[in-house]
Scaffold this motif. Structure first.
Motif, PDB file in Angstrom:
ATOM      1  N   ALA A 102      26.239   3.472  79.508  1.00 25.78           N
ATOM      2  CA  ALA A 102      25.856   4.012  78.200  1.00 25.78           C
ATOM      3  C   ALA A 102      26.603   5.294  77.897  1.00 25.78           C
ATOM      4  O   ALA A 102      27.133   5.946  78.800  1.00 25.78           O
ATOM      5  CB  ALA A 102      24.354   4.267  78.180  1.00 25.78           C
ATOM      6  N   ASP A 103      26.648   5.621  76.629  1.00 23.89           N
ATOM      7  CA  ASP A 103      27.164   6.910  76.185  1.00 23.89           C
ATOM      8  C   ASP A 103      25.999   7.562  75.445  1.00 23.89           C
ATOM      9  O   ASP A 103      25.399   6.934  74.564  1.00 23.89           O
ATOM     10  CB  ASP A 103      28.361   6.700  75.237  1.00 23.89           C
ATOM     11  CG  ASP A 103      29.024   8.017  74.852  1.00 23.89           C
ATOM     12  OD1 ASP A 103      28.303   8.966  74.478  1.00 23.89           O
ATOM     13  OD2 ASP A 103      30.266   8.088  74.914  1.00 23.89           O
ATOM     14  N   LEU A 104      25.661   8.773  75.812  1.00 19.81           N
ATOM     15  CA  LEU A 104      24.457   9.392  75.231  1.00 19.81           C
ATOM     16  C   LEU A 104      24.581   9.638  73.726  1.00 19.81           C
ATOM     17  O   LEU A 104      23.586   9.903  73.055  1.00 19.81           O
ATOM     18  CB  LEU A 104      24.116  10.695  75.962  1.00 19.81           C
ATOM     19  CG  LEU A 104      23.532  10.464  77.369  1.00 19.81           C
ATOM     20  CD1 LEU A 104      23.515  11.752  78.174  1.00 19.81           C
ATOM     21  CD2 LEU A 104      22.118   9.887  77.285  1.00 19.81           C
ATOM     22  N   GLN A 105      25.787   9.532  73.183  1.00 22.36           N
ATOM     23  CA  GLN A 105      25.945   9.684  71.729  1.00 22.36           C
ATOM     24  C   GLN A 105      25.854   8.350  70.993  1.00 22.36           C
ATOM     25  O   GLN A 105      25.902   8.310  69.769  1.00 22.36           O
ATOM     26  CB  GLN A 105      27.307  10.302  71.410  1.00 22.36           C
ATOM     27  CG  GLN A 105      27.411  11.779  71.685  1.00 22.36           C
ATOM     28  CD  GLN A 105      28.511  12.394  70.821  1.00 22.36           C
ATOM     29  OE1 GLN A 105      28.255  12.827  69.705  1.00 22.36           O
ATOM     30  NE2 GLN A 105      29.724  12.410  71.340  1.00 22.36           N
ATOM     31  N   CYS A 106      25.789   7.240  71.730  1.00 24.30           N
ATOM     32  CA  CYS A 106      25.871   5.918  71.095  1.00 24.30           C
ATOM     33  C   CYS A 106      24.514   5.481  70.531  1.00 24.30           C
ATOM     34  O   CYS A 106      23.511   5.482  71.232  1.00 24.30           O
ATOM     35  CB  CYS A 106      26.458   4.927  72.110  1.00 24.30           C
ATOM     36  SG  CYS A 106      25.636   3.361  72.312  1.00 24.30           S
ATOM     37  N   PRO A 107      24.481   5.166  69.237  1.00 27.54           N
ATOM     38  CA  PRO A 107      23.203   4.840  68.588  1.00 27.54           C
ATOM     39  C   PRO A 107      22.512   3.597  69.165  1.00 27.54           C
ATOM     40  O   PRO A 107      21.289   3.541  69.219  1.00 27.54           O
ATOM     41  CB  PRO A 107      23.582   4.596  67.131  1.00 27.54           C
ATOM     42  CG  PRO A 107      24.895   5.269  66.938  1.00 27.54           C
ATOM     43  CD  PRO A 107      25.592   5.185  68.261  1.00 27.54           C
ATOM     44  N   PHE A 108      23.307   2.596  69.583  1.00 26.73           N
ATOM     45  CA  PHE A 108      22.671   1.392  70.116  1.00 26.73           C
ATOM     46  C   PHE A 108      22.126   1.612  71.528  1.00 26.73           C
ATOM     47  O   PHE A 108      21.171   0.945  71.925  1.00 26.73           O
ATOM     48  CB  PHE A 108      23.631   0.201  70.057  1.00 26.73           C
ATOM     49  CG  PHE A 108      23.759  -0.356  68.671  1.00 26.73           C
ATOM     50  CD1 PHE A 108      22.727  -1.093  68.114  1.00 26.73           C
ATOM     51  CD2 PHE A 108      24.881  -0.105  67.896  1.00 26.73           C
ATOM     52  CE1 PHE A 108      22.808  -1.578  66.823  1.00 26.73           C
ATOM     53  CE2 PHE A 108      24.973  -0.586  66.605  1.00 26.73           C
ATOM     54  CZ  PHE A 108      23.941  -1.327  66.061  1.00 26.73           C
ATOM     55  N   CYS A 109      22.744   2.574  72.251  1.00 30.97           N
ATOM     56  CA  CYS A 109      22.188   2.936  73.560  1.00 30.97           C
ATOM     57  C   CYS A 109      20.823   3.579  73.351  1.00 30.97           C
ATOM     58  O   CYS A 109      19.875   3.354  74.101  1.00 30.97           O
ATOM     59  CB  CYS A 109      23.114   3.905  74.291  1.00 30.97           C
ATOM     60  SG  CYS A 109      24.793   3.279  74.494  1.00 30.97           S
ATOM     61  N   ARG A 110      20.743   4.368  72.298  1.00 35.31           N
ATOM     62  CA  ARG A 110      19.471   4.995  71.945  1.00 35.31           C
ATOM     63  C   ARG A 110      18.427   3.923  71.616  1.00 35.31           C
ATOM     64  O   ARG A 110      17.308   3.958  72.087  1.00 35.31           O
ATOM     65  CB  ARG A 110      19.660   5.903  70.731  1.00 35.31           C
ATOM     66  CG  ARG A 110      18.378   6.470  70.190  1.00 35.31           C
ATOM     67  CD  ARG A 110      18.617   7.200  68.873  1.00 35.31           C
ATOM     68  NE  ARG A 110      17.402   7.849  68.429  1.00 35.31           N
ATOM     69  CZ  ARG A 110      16.421   7.235  67.786  1.00 35.31           C
ATOM     70  NH1 ARG A 110      16.531   5.950  67.491  1.00 35.31           N
ATOM     71  NH2 ARG A 110      15.341   7.876  67.424  1.00 35.31           N
ATOM     72  N   LYS A 111      18.863   2.952  70.806  1.00 36.21           N
ATOM     73  CA  LYS A 111      17.949   1.889  70.395  1.00 36.21           C
ATOM     74  C   LYS A 111      17.402   1.161  71.627  1.00 36.21           C
ATOM     75  O   LYS A 111      16.214   0.890  71.723  1.00 36.21           O
ATOM     76  CB  LYS A 111      18.696   0.912  69.479  1.00 36.21           C
ATOM     77  CG  LYS A 111      17.818  -0.154  68.836  1.00 36.21           C
ATOM     78  CD  LYS A 111      18.674  -1.005  67.898  1.00 36.21           C
ATOM     79  CE  LYS A 111      18.014  -2.304  67.522  1.00 36.21           C
ATOM     80  NZ  LYS A 111      16.887  -2.146  66.595  1.00 36.21           N
TER      81      LYS A 111
END
Lengths: 264, 145
Positions: free
Chosen positions: A102-111
Motif C-alpha cells: 500500500a501507499d499511505l496516500q492512495c485513496p483505494f488503500c484507504r478504502k
C-alpha cells in the motif's frame, strides 16, 4: 360628429354586426385557449419541479446515509488485544499469511483499510487463522515517503497498524503536502505512540532499509498498483490475491480457501 | 413528424445528452474496471474511492449514465408531456450535480474533472430543456384554421 362613427347606427347592416360578433367571440375563444395552454404548461412545470425534488431528495438521503465508517480517530478498537510486531499483525504461528502492498496516500488503500480490514481482522486474524504483513510503498510522492517512514517508526513501538489506521482516516488529496510534521505528530499521538520516538526513528537506518525492502519485494512480486495483496501458507510461497472489488465479500472466498488448505 | 421535434433546442439537447452519455460511460467503465481515470485535477481517484461514489449498490457514474439515457428517450417523446419529462429529468440531474459538486468541494476535498464536465453538461441541458418547455418550437406548427 366623429362619435357617430363608433355608434352602431341604423346604417350598419345586420350581417356586418353578426360578423363583428363572430370575430369577437373567436378572439375571446383564442385568448381562452392560450390562457388554458399557459395554465397547462405551468401545471406541468410545477408537477415536474415537485417530481424532481422528490427524486433528488431520495438520492441525497441514500447517498448521505451510506456514510463513511471512519472517524478522525480511526478504528483503533479493531486492533485491541491482537499481537503485533513491526509490520506484522496477528499470531506469528497463524497458518496463512496475507500481505498487503500500500501507499499511505492512495485513496483505494484507504478504502480497503476503512471498509474491509476491520472485518478481515475480526474474522481471520483474531481467530488465529491469518497473520498479516503490510509493506508500504512510496511511489505516489514525497509525502508517501514521510508517512511510510513514520508508520515504520511506529512499528518499532508495535503500533504500526494503529498508526496507519489513523493516517488513513485523516488522509487528504495525494501530493497536496498534507503530511506535515504536525500531521504526523497528531497521528502518532492518536495512535498512542511516543511522538518524539516516532520522529527520531523515522530517519533511522532500519526504517530506510524497510522502505527499500518493500520496494524490492513489490518488484519481485510484479506489483504495479496499490493496494495489492498476496496470500499463501505461512513460510510458503505466496500468490497474488486478485479482488474484483474492495469489499469484504470479495476477499472471503480466497481467504477461506487458503485457511482450509492450510488446515488440511 | 421529424421536423416537429427536431427544432433547435431539441437538437442542442440531443448533442449535450450524447456528450453526457460519453462521459458517464467512461466513468462507469473506469469504476467497474477499478482503474484510474485520466485526471489532470489530481483528485479523480480520491472522489472515485470515496463513500459517495456509490448510492447503495449503484455507482454514481452508472446512475448518471441511466439518467442521460432517460433524457435521450424523453427527447423523442412528442408534445408538451415529452418536453416536461425532459425538463423534470434535467432538473433532477442538475440539482443532484449541484449536490455532488458540493461534496467534492466541501466534503471529499478533491475535484474530478470528469464529474465537473458532467455537471456542466447537465446544467446546460437543464437550461435548454427549460427554454424548450416554456418557448416550444421556433417555427412551430401552423395555427389550426
Amino acid at each position: 360628429v366623429s362619435a357617430s362613427l363608433y355608434v352602431p347606427g341604423p346604417m350598419s347592416s345586420r350581417s356586418e354586426s353578426k360578423k363583428t360578433a363572430r370575430e369577437a367571440r373567436l378572439k375571446a375563444e383564442q385568448e381562452e385557449a392560450a390562457k388554458n395552454r399557459r395554465q397547462r404548461t405551468w401545471a406541468l412545470v410545477g408537477g415536474s419541479v415537485l417530481l424532481a425534488a422528490i427524486v433528488v431528495v431520495v438520492l441525497i438521503v441514500i447517498s448521505a446515509g451510506g456514510s463513511d465508517n471512519s472517524s478522525e480517530s480511526g478504528n483503533l478498537s479493531a486492533f485491541e488485544g491482537i499481537p503485533q510486531s513491526g509490520i506484522e499483525l496477528g499470531d506469528p504461528k497463524a497458518p496463512v499469511t496475507m500481505v498487503e502492498y500500500a501507499d499511505l496516500q492512495c485513496p483505494f488503500c484507504r478504502k480497503y483499510t476503512v471498509d474491509v480490514l476491520p472485518d478481515l481482522v475480526e474474522k481471520y486474524v483474531k481467530t488465529g487463522d491469518v497473520r498479516m504483513e503490510l509493506h508500504l510503498l512510496t511511489f505516489i510522492g514525497p509525502d508517501s515517503d514521510k508517512l511510510a517512514r513514520a508508520a515504520y517508526a511506529a512499528g518499532q513501538q508495535d503500533l504500526m497498524w494503529q498508526w496507519i489506521d489513523v493516517a488513513y482516516a485523516r488522509q487528504e488529496t495525494e501530493n497536496s503536502g498534507y503530511a506535515t510534521t504536525d500531521f504526523i505528530d497528531s497521528v502518532s499521538k492518536a495512535a498512542g505512540a511516543n511522538v518524539d520516538q516516532v520522529n527520531s526513528d523515522s530517519g533511522s537506518e532500519e526504517v530506510t532499509k524497510q522502505i527499500s525492502e518493500a520496494e524490492s519485494s513489490a518488484q519481485d512480486a510484479g506489483i504495479s498498483s496499490t493496494p495489492s495483496f498476496e496470500i499463501g501458507p505461512t513460510g510458503g510461497e505466496l500468490t497474488k490475491l486478485g479482488v474484483s472489488r474492495l469489499e469484504t465479500s470479495a476477499f472471503e472466498d480466497a481467504i477461506d480457501q487458503q485457511v482450509a488448505d492450510a488446515k488440511k | 413528424v421529424i421536423r416537429s421535434w427536431a427544432d433547435r433546442p431539441t437538437m442542442v439537447a440531443t448533442v449535450l445528452t450524447l456528450a453526457g452519455i460519453a462521459i458517464a460511460s467512461y466513468l462507469t467503465w473506469v469504476h467497474y474496471e477499478g482503474i484510474s481515470p485520466v485526471c489532470t485535477t489530481g483528485g479523480c481517484e480520491r472522489v472515485q474511492a470515496s463513500t459517495y461514489a456509490e448510492i447503495g449498490p449503484i455507482p454514481v457514474a452508472l446512475l448518471g449514465l441511466i439518467g442521460y439515457v432517460l433524457i435521450l428517450v424523453s427527447l423523442v417523446v412528442p408534445g408538451e408531456i415529452g418536453r416536461a419529462l425532459t425538463f423534470m429529468l434535467t432538473l433532477s440531474g442538475f440539482a443532484f450535480s449541484l449536490y455532488l459538486t458540493y461534496l467534492e468541494v466541501f466534503v471529499i476535498d478533491a475535484l474530478c474533472q470528469w464529474c465537473l464536465a458532467s455537471a456542466v453538461v447537465m446544467t446546460l441541458l437543464f437550461v435548454t430543456a427549460t427554454v424548450r418547455l416554456l418557448r416550444p418550437g421556433e417555427p412551430g406548427p401552423p395555427a389550426p384554421g
